[in-house]
Design an enzyme around this catalytic site. Sequence first.
Site, PDB file in Angstrom:
ATOM      1  N   ILE A   1       0.910  -1.144   0.000  1.00  0.00           N
ATOM      2  CA  ILE A   1       0.000   0.000   0.000  1.00  0.00           C
ATOM      3  C   ILE A   1       0.954   1.198   0.000  1.00  0.00           C
ATOM      4  O   ILE A   1       1.579   1.504   1.009  1.00  0.00           O
ATOM      5  CB  ILE A   1      -0.943   0.001   1.217  1.00  0.00           C
ATOM      6  CG1 ILE A   1      -1.837  -1.245   1.169  1.00  0.00           C
ATOM      7  CG2 ILE A   1      -1.775   1.278   1.227  1.00  0.00           C
ATOM      8  CD1 ILE A   1      -2.813  -1.355   2.325  1.00  0.00           C
ATOM      9  N   PRO A   2       1.102   1.842  -1.156  1.00  0.00           N
ATOM     10  CA  PRO A   2       2.249   2.724  -1.398  1.00  0.00           C
ATOM     11  C   PRO A   2       2.189   4.118  -0.760  1.00  0.00           C
ATOM     12  O   PRO A   2       2.145   5.138  -1.443  1.00  0.00           O
ATOM     13  CB  PRO A   2       2.275   2.818  -2.924  1.00  0.00           C
ATOM     14  CG  PRO A   2       0.848   2.696  -3.322  1.00  0.00           C
ATOM     15  CD  PRO A   2       0.251   1.720  -2.345  1.00  0.00           C
ATOM     16  N   CYS A   3       2.275   4.153   0.542  1.00  0.00           N
ATOM     17  CA  CYS A   3       2.290   5.439   1.242  1.00  0.00           C
ATOM     18  C   CYS A   3       3.561   6.225   0.929  1.00  0.00           C
ATOM     19  O   CYS A   3       3.590   7.445   1.079  1.00  0.00           O
ATOM     20  CB  CYS A   3       2.116   5.241   2.742  1.00  0.00           C
ATOM     21  SG  CYS A   3       3.283   4.106   3.485  1.00  0.00           S
ATOM     22  N   HIS A   4       4.599   5.543   0.465  1.00  0.00           N
ATOM     23  CA  HIS A   4       5.839   6.237   0.103  1.00  0.00           C
ATOM     24  C   HIS A   4       5.660   7.126  -1.128  1.00  0.00           C
ATOM     25  O   HIS A   4       6.496   7.975  -1.393  1.00  0.00           O
ATOM     26  CB  HIS A   4       6.974   5.222  -0.127  1.00  0.00           C
ATOM     27  CG  HIS A   4       6.729   4.286  -1.264  1.00  0.00           C
ATOM     28  ND1 HIS A   4       5.921   3.169  -1.153  1.00  0.00           N
ATOM     29  CD2 HIS A   4       7.174   4.307  -2.551  1.00  0.00           C
ATOM     30  CE1 HIS A   4       5.887   2.542  -2.313  1.00  0.00           C
ATOM     31  NE2 HIS A   4       6.639   3.214  -3.175  1.00  0.00           N
ATOM     32  N   ARG A   5       4.569   6.968  -1.858  1.00  0.00           N
ATOM     33  CA  ARG A   5       4.318   7.773  -3.056  1.00  0.00           C
ATOM     34  C   ARG A   5       3.605   9.089  -2.751  1.00  0.00           C
ATOM     35  O   ARG A   5       3.234   9.821  -3.663  1.00  0.00           O
ATOM     36  CB  ARG A   5       3.511   6.959  -4.071  1.00  0.00           C
ATOM     37  CG  ARG A   5       4.269   5.762  -4.592  1.00  0.00           C
ATOM     38  CD  ARG A   5       3.489   4.973  -5.616  1.00  0.00           C
ATOM     39  NE  ARG A   5       4.204   3.737  -5.916  1.00  0.00           N
ATOM     40  CZ  ARG A   5       3.617   2.590  -6.212  1.00  0.00           C
ATOM     41  NH1 ARG A   5       2.292   2.516  -6.268  1.00  0.00           N
ATOM     42  NH2 ARG A   5       4.344   1.514  -6.445  1.00  0.00           N
TER      43      ARG A   5
END
EC number: 2.1.1.63
Length: 165
Positions: free
Chosen positions: A132-136
């Site tokens: 779940i790409p919270c780094h984006r």
Amino acid sequence: MNYKYTYESPLGTMIMLGTLTYLTDLFFVDEAYAPSYDDAEYIEQLTGPFEVTKMWLDQYFSGKKPFIIPPIKLEGTEFRKSVWAVLQTIPYGVTTTYGDIGKEIAKQQGKDTMSAQAVGGAVGHNPISIIIPCHRVIGSNGKLTGYAGGIERKKYMLDLESKHT
């Protein structure tokens, strides 16, 4: 039964938690907001969901866009789940802002605005790092801000994705 699996990534040790059916948590051992859990309550085993997660992470860290997503089960408030659902729509190699996510959540809830700070809190408590790409998610000024796993990891992942898009 609760299961765990330890994964050694290029960015450090990660822990997977879950059941025989679902991945419920994926986090770096030293990240902010990592869940507290009693090791004695977990069996260290590479379950089906963890095998898929390991495959996903191996593909990701080798610079490939992963093609299969492990079965996940998210637990949290309805607000957090709505933010995590928006995170899952951010394409590989693309970034968005906390404000843009706030606008999307406000639209879904029939409101005019949504606090970017509230969105940031939900993003920061994402239980399934990277997949779940919270780094984006970046600041409205384009700066890298707020990643529970650390800004250096966030930068590494965004650089990795930008090289392969």
